[in-house]
Design an enzyme around this catalytic site. Structure first.
Site, PDB file in Angstrom:
ATOM      1  N   CYS A  48      -6.616   5.308  11.405  1.00 27.94           N
ATOM      2  CA  CYS A  48      -6.424   5.106  12.835  1.00 27.94           C
ATOM      3  C   CYS A  48      -6.177   3.613  13.073  1.00 27.94           C
ATOM      4  O   CYS A  48      -6.973   2.781  12.614  1.00 27.94           O
ATOM      5  CB  CYS A  48      -7.647   5.574  13.621  1.00 27.94           C
ATOM      6  SG  CYS A  48      -7.540   5.191  15.393  1.00 27.94           S
ATOM      7  N   ASP A  55      -7.896   9.330   8.896  1.00 25.93           N
ATOM      8  CA  ASP A  55      -7.322  10.545   9.466  1.00 25.93           C
ATOM      9  C   ASP A  55      -6.802  11.384   8.316  1.00 25.93           C
ATOM     10  O   ASP A  55      -6.236  10.860   7.352  1.00 25.93           O
ATOM     11  CB  ASP A  55      -6.172  10.207  10.421  1.00 25.93           C
ATOM     12  CG  ASP A  55      -6.652   9.553  11.705  1.00 25.93           C
ATOM     13  OD1 ASP A  55      -7.665  10.018  12.262  1.00 25.93           O
ATOM     14  OD2 ASP A  55      -6.015   8.599  12.160  1.00 25.93           O
ATOM     15  N   SER A  72      10.585  13.436  -6.490  1.00 23.32           N
ATOM     16  CA  SER A  72       9.235  13.814  -6.062  1.00 23.32           C
ATOM     17  C   SER A  72       8.158  12.786  -6.401  1.00 23.32           C
ATOM     18  O   SER A  72       7.231  12.602  -5.620  1.00 23.32           O
ATOM     19  CB  SER A  72       8.846  15.187  -6.623  1.00 23.32           C
ATOM     20  OG  SER A  72       8.818  15.173  -8.024  1.00 23.32           O
TER      21      SER A  72
END
Length: 149
Positions: A48, A55, A72
């Site tokens: 945050c 978060d 990837s």
């Protein structure tokens, strides 16, 4: 065909921030074929930007490739670089989608960010480039609506 990547097959440190992360692309072996590629990051984390609290969320990235595929390993390192990055859920989700669009120029892309509740309110964020191409098989993203995930 020679594929040049900066991280694949090499030791790679986790980037300190998304700005420092390098996303690699590789040629799509089926550029004329309409298909969907999906990446799911079930343990995505960021910080945050106001409180510094962690978060947690699930990211689901669906795209119909054009000439390029995202490599990837570089995607994993890019997503991991958010662990110490302060940004709101909306910025993380939409920003990741936009960065992939800039890199890949896909036929279509959508991203779903399914964020766990903090402060009593879950925030789910969805972004896509346009309507999906006609004929594209588009499965559900597989993350149920919020029920105390």
């Amino acid at each position: 065909m020679t594929i040049e990547t900066t991280q694949l097959g090499k030791p790679s440190a986790i980037p300190a921030s998304p700005e420092e992360a390098v996303l690699d692309r590789v040629p799509n072996p089926h550029p004329g074929t309409l298909y969907l590629a999906r990446f799911t990051a079930p343990e995505f984390t960021s910080i945050c930007p106001v409180t510094g609290q962690p978060d947690f969320g699930i990211l689901v990235i669906d795209y119909a490739p054009g000439e390029w595929l995202v490599e990837s390993k570089s995607l994993k390192l890019f997503l991991t670089s958010f662990r110490n990055h302060g940004a709101f859920h909306e910025d993380c989700t939409v920003g990741i989608g936009m960065k992939l669009v800039d890199l890949l120029a896909p036929r279509w892309l959508r991203i779903g960010g399914y964020w766990y509740a903090r402060g009593g309110i879950p925030i789910d964020v969805f972004w896509q480039t346009a309507e999906p191409p006609k004929g594209l098989w588009l499965p559900d993203q597989g993350v149920p609506p919020y029920r105390a995930r």
